[in-house]
Design a protein around this motif. Structure first.
Motif, PDB file in Angstrom:
ATOM      1  N   VAL A   1       0.713  -1.124   0.078  1.00 22.98           N
ATOM      2  CA  VAL A   1      -0.081   0.068   0.215  1.00 22.98           C
ATOM      3  C   VAL A   1       0.886   1.246   0.027  1.00 22.98           C
ATOM      4  CG1 VAL A   1      -1.766   1.231   1.292  1.00 22.98           C
ATOM      5  CG2 VAL A   1      -1.846  -1.314   1.250  1.00 22.98           C
ATOM      6  N   PHE A   2       0.649   2.070  -0.971  1.00 22.87           N
ATOM      7  CA  PHE A   2       1.417   3.300  -1.016  1.00 22.87           C
ATOM      8  C   PHE A   2       0.917   4.489  -0.443  1.00 22.87           C
ATOM      9  CE2 PHE A   2       3.165   0.668  -4.250  1.00 22.87           C
ATOM     10  CZ  PHE A   2       4.555   1.137  -4.311  1.00 22.87           C
ATOM     11  N   GLU A   3       1.838   5.323   0.063  1.00 24.77           N
ATOM     12  CA  GLU A   3       1.455   6.286   0.898  1.00 24.77           C
ATOM     13  C   GLU A   3       0.950   7.572  -0.081  1.00 24.77           C
ATOM     14  OE1 GLU A   3       1.684   6.839   4.469  1.00 24.77           O
ATOM     15  OE2 GLU A   3       1.914   4.877   3.924  1.00 24.77           O
ATOM     16  N   LYS A   4       0.082   8.210   0.200  1.00 32.50           N
ATOM     17  CA  LYS A   4      -0.763   9.364  -0.556  1.00 32.50           C
ATOM     18  C   LYS A   4      -0.336  10.638   0.470  1.00 32.50           C
ATOM     19  CE  LYS A   4      -4.616   6.184  -1.592  1.00 32.50           C
ATOM     20  NZ  LYS A   4      -3.913   5.666  -2.522  1.00 32.50           N
ATOM     21  N   TYR A   5      -0.031  11.595  -0.694  1.00 29.17           N
ATOM     22  CA  TYR A   5       0.155  13.000   0.112  1.00 29.17           C
ATOM     23  C   TYR A   5      -0.282  14.032  -0.564  1.00 29.17           C
ATOM     24  CZ  TYR A   5       4.181  10.570   2.507  1.00 29.17           C
ATOM     25  OH  TYR A   5       4.763   9.656   3.150  1.00 29.17           O
ATOM     26  N   GLU A   6      -0.452  15.026  -0.127  1.00 31.99           N
ATOM     27  CA  GLU A   6      -1.336  16.684  -0.585  1.00 31.99           C
ATOM     28  C   GLU A   6      -0.409  17.508  -0.190  1.00 31.99           C
ATOM     29  OE1 GLU A   6      -5.229  16.499   0.243  1.00 31.99           O
ATOM     30  OE2 GLU A   6      -5.681  14.775  -0.758  1.00 31.99           O
ATOM     31  N   GLY A   7      -0.368  18.460  -0.860  1.00 30.11           N
ATOM     32  CA  GLY A   7       0.236  19.773  -0.604  1.00 30.11           C
ATOM     33  C   GLY A   7       1.403  20.002  -1.266  1.00 30.11           C
ATOM     34  N   ASP A   8       2.443  20.398  -0.686  1.00 34.70           N
ATOM     35  CA  ASP A   8       3.924  20.561  -1.381  1.00 34.70           C
ATOM     36  C   ASP A   8       4.198  19.220  -2.272  1.00 34.70           C
ATOM     37  OD1 ASP A   8       3.915  23.180  -0.497  1.00 34.70           O
ATOM     38  OD2 ASP A   8       5.498  22.740   1.066  1.00 34.70           O
ATOM     39  N   ILE A   9       4.256  18.035  -1.634  1.00 29.81           N
ATOM     40  CA  ILE A   9       4.636  16.863  -2.221  1.00 29.81           C
ATOM     41  C   ILE A   9       3.197  16.178  -2.420  1.00 29.81           C
ATOM     42  CG2 ILE A   9       5.617  14.734  -2.037  1.00 29.81           C
ATOM     43  CD1 ILE A   9       7.668  15.994  -0.188  1.00 29.81           C
ATOM     44  N   GLN A  10       2.896  16.187  -3.593  1.00 32.19           N
ATOM     45  CA  GLN A  10       1.552  15.705  -4.097  1.00 32.19           C
ATOM     46  C   GLN A  10       1.535  14.348  -4.774  1.00 32.19           C
ATOM     47  OE1 GLN A  10      -1.214  18.537  -5.770  1.00 32.19           O
ATOM     48  NE2 GLN A  10      -3.023  17.142  -5.299  1.00 32.19           N
ATOM     49  N   THR A  11       1.014  13.574  -4.509  1.00 38.60           N
ATOM     50  CA  THR A  11       0.984  11.935  -5.117  1.00 38.60           C
ATOM     51  C   THR A  11      -0.186  12.114  -6.190  1.00 38.60           C
ATOM     52  OG1 THR A  11      -0.067  10.862  -3.329  1.00 38.60           O
ATOM     53  CG2 THR A  11       2.315  10.780  -3.844  1.00 38.60           C
ATOM     54  N   ASP A  12       0.001  11.410  -7.589  1.00 42.10           N
ATOM     55  CA  ASP A  12      -1.028  11.082  -8.300  1.00 42.10           C
ATOM     56  C   ASP A  12      -1.980  10.259  -7.920  1.00 42.10           C
ATOM     57  OD1 ASP A  12       0.278   9.095  -9.166  1.00 42.10           O
ATOM     58  OD2 ASP A  12       0.967  10.078 -11.068  1.00 42.10           O
ATOM     59  N   GLU A  13      -2.739   9.807  -8.868  1.00 42.13           N
ATOM     60  CA  GLU A  13      -3.820   8.819  -9.115  1.00 42.13           C
ATOM     61  C   GLU A  13      -2.994   7.377  -8.846  1.00 42.13           C
ATOM     62  OE1 GLU A  13      -2.679   9.271 -13.092  1.00 42.13           O
ATOM     63  OE2 GLU A  13      -3.647  10.800 -11.362  1.00 42.13           O
ATOM     64  N   ASN A  14      -1.669   7.358  -9.232  1.00 41.60           N
ATOM     65  CA  ASN A  14      -1.231   5.949  -8.848  1.00 41.60           C
ATOM     66  C   ASN A  14      -0.070   5.973  -7.628  1.00 41.60           C
ATOM     67  OD1 ASN A  14      -0.403   3.321  -9.909  1.00 41.60           O
ATOM     68  ND2 ASN A  14       1.202   3.976 -11.196  1.00 41.60           N
ATOM     69  N   ASP A  15      -0.633   7.139  -6.944  1.00 44.63           N
ATOM     70  CA  ASP A  15       0.315   7.205  -5.681  1.00 44.63           C
ATOM     71  C   ASP A  15       1.905   7.668  -5.942  1.00 44.63           C
ATOM     72  OD1 ASP A  15      -1.900   6.472  -4.237  1.00 44.63           O
ATOM     73  OD2 ASP A  15      -1.380   4.601  -4.580  1.00 44.63           O
ATOM     74  N   ILE A  16       2.205   8.383  -7.050  1.00 49.11           N
ATOM     75  CA  ILE A  16       3.546   8.930  -7.230  1.00 49.11           C
ATOM     76  C   ILE A  16       3.678  10.327  -7.393  1.00 49.11           C
ATOM     77  CG2 ILE A  16       5.460   8.704  -9.092  1.00 49.11           C
ATOM     78  CD1 ILE A  16       4.099   5.943 -10.315  1.00 49.11           C
ATOM     79  N   ALA A  17       4.695  10.768  -6.643  1.00 52.71           N
ATOM     80  CA  ALA A  17       4.963  11.920  -6.791  1.00 52.71           C
ATOM     81  C   ALA A  17       5.829  12.470  -8.064  1.00 52.71           C
ATOM     82  CB  ALA A  17       5.508  12.784  -5.488  1.00 52.71           C
ATOM     83  N   ARG A  18       5.349  13.218  -8.810  1.00 54.91           N
ATOM     84  CA  ARG A  18       6.082  13.354 -10.371  1.00 54.91           C
ATOM     85  C   ARG A  18       6.865  14.471 -10.345  1.00 54.91           C
ATOM     86  NH1 ARG A  18       4.972   8.773 -13.217  1.00 54.91           N
ATOM     87  NH2 ARG A  18       2.889   8.117 -12.548  1.00 54.91           N
ATOM     88  N   GLY A  19       8.041  14.307  -9.700  1.00 56.39           N
ATOM     89  CA  GLY A  19       8.863  15.581  -9.385  1.00 56.39           C
ATOM     90  C   GLY A  19       9.765  15.962 -10.522  1.00 56.39           C
ATOM     91  N   ARG A  20      10.027  14.915 -11.582  1.00 59.52           N
ATOM     92  CA  ARG A  20      10.718  15.383 -12.725  1.00 59.52           C
ATOM     93  C   ARG A  20       9.980  16.316 -13.552  1.00 59.52           C
ATOM     94  NH1 ARG A  20      12.572  10.039 -15.746  1.00 59.52           N
ATOM     95  NH2 ARG A  20      10.122   9.971 -15.941  1.00 59.52           N
ATOM     96  N   ALA A  21       8.740  15.979 -13.814  1.00 59.02           N
ATOM     97  CA  ALA A  21       7.956  17.043 -14.600  1.00 59.02           C
ATOM     98  C   ALA A  21       7.743  18.358 -14.052  1.00 59.02           C
ATOM     99  CB  ALA A  21       6.485  16.419 -14.887  1.00 59.02           C
ATOM    100  N   ALA A  22       7.944  18.550 -12.742  1.00 56.26           N
ATOM    101  CA  ALA A  22       7.865  19.602 -12.042  1.00 56.26           C
ATOM    102  C   ALA A  22       9.073  20.397 -11.825  1.00 56.26           C
ATOM    103  CB  ALA A  22       6.959  19.585 -10.637  1.00 56.26           C
ATOM    104  N   GLY A  23      10.241  19.640 -12.252  1.00 59.76           N
ATOM    105  CA  GLY A  23      11.646  20.274 -12.203  1.00 59.76           C
ATOM    106  C   GLY A  23      11.994  20.185 -10.484  1.00 59.76           C
TER     107      GLY A  23
END
Length: 128
Positions: free
Chosen positions: A84-106
């Motif tokens: 089970v993956f963690e879900k985050y909102e706010g500065d570090i936000q995970t998407d529908e697959n529970d992944i924080a997409r840092g590369r796209a946001a630089g």
């Protein structure tokens, strides 16, 4: 003074048997349970030492990162094994697959966090 030593890392868990099952069966790592604890063998040659601590309190930060070539594939495979993956909102936000997409946001690698049976935070991450 210490630059030539073969340093290794370690962390605590509540239950060595549960840890061994999780790290071997769920994550597919080479792990051996010995008289002092569990040794997880990873690339690079030095093992990670896991020891039992009955009053263990998990850290509030990531204790181990697993670089992967394809984070979506890794997350999907681990979910199939019950992770089970963690879900985050706010500065570090995970998407529908529970992944924080840092590369796209630089903002660093794409990363997804999950916990072991003792509540220790781990991650899979894709940097490139």
């Amino acid at each position: 003074m210490l630059d030539g030593t073969k340093a290794f890392s370690g962390f605590a868990v509540k239950d060595l048997d549960a840890a061994e099952k999780f790290y071997k069966e769920t994550l597919g790592l080479d792990a051996e349970n010995g008289p002092m604890g569990l040794q997880i063998k990873i690339g690079g040659g030095n093992p990670i030492f896991v020891y039992a601590k009955p009053d263990h309190t998990p850290a509030t930060f990531t204790i181990m990162n697993f670089p992967v070539d394809d984070i979506d594939e890794a997350v999907n495979e681990l979910k199939k094994k019950g992770v089970v993956f963690e879900k985050y909102e706010g500065d570090i936000q995970t998407d529908e697959n529970d992944i924080a997409r840092g590369r796209a946001a630089g903002r660093g690698p794409d990363i997804a966090w999950f916990k072991d049976p003792s509540g220790n935070i781990l991650s899979v991450l894709q940097d490139a």
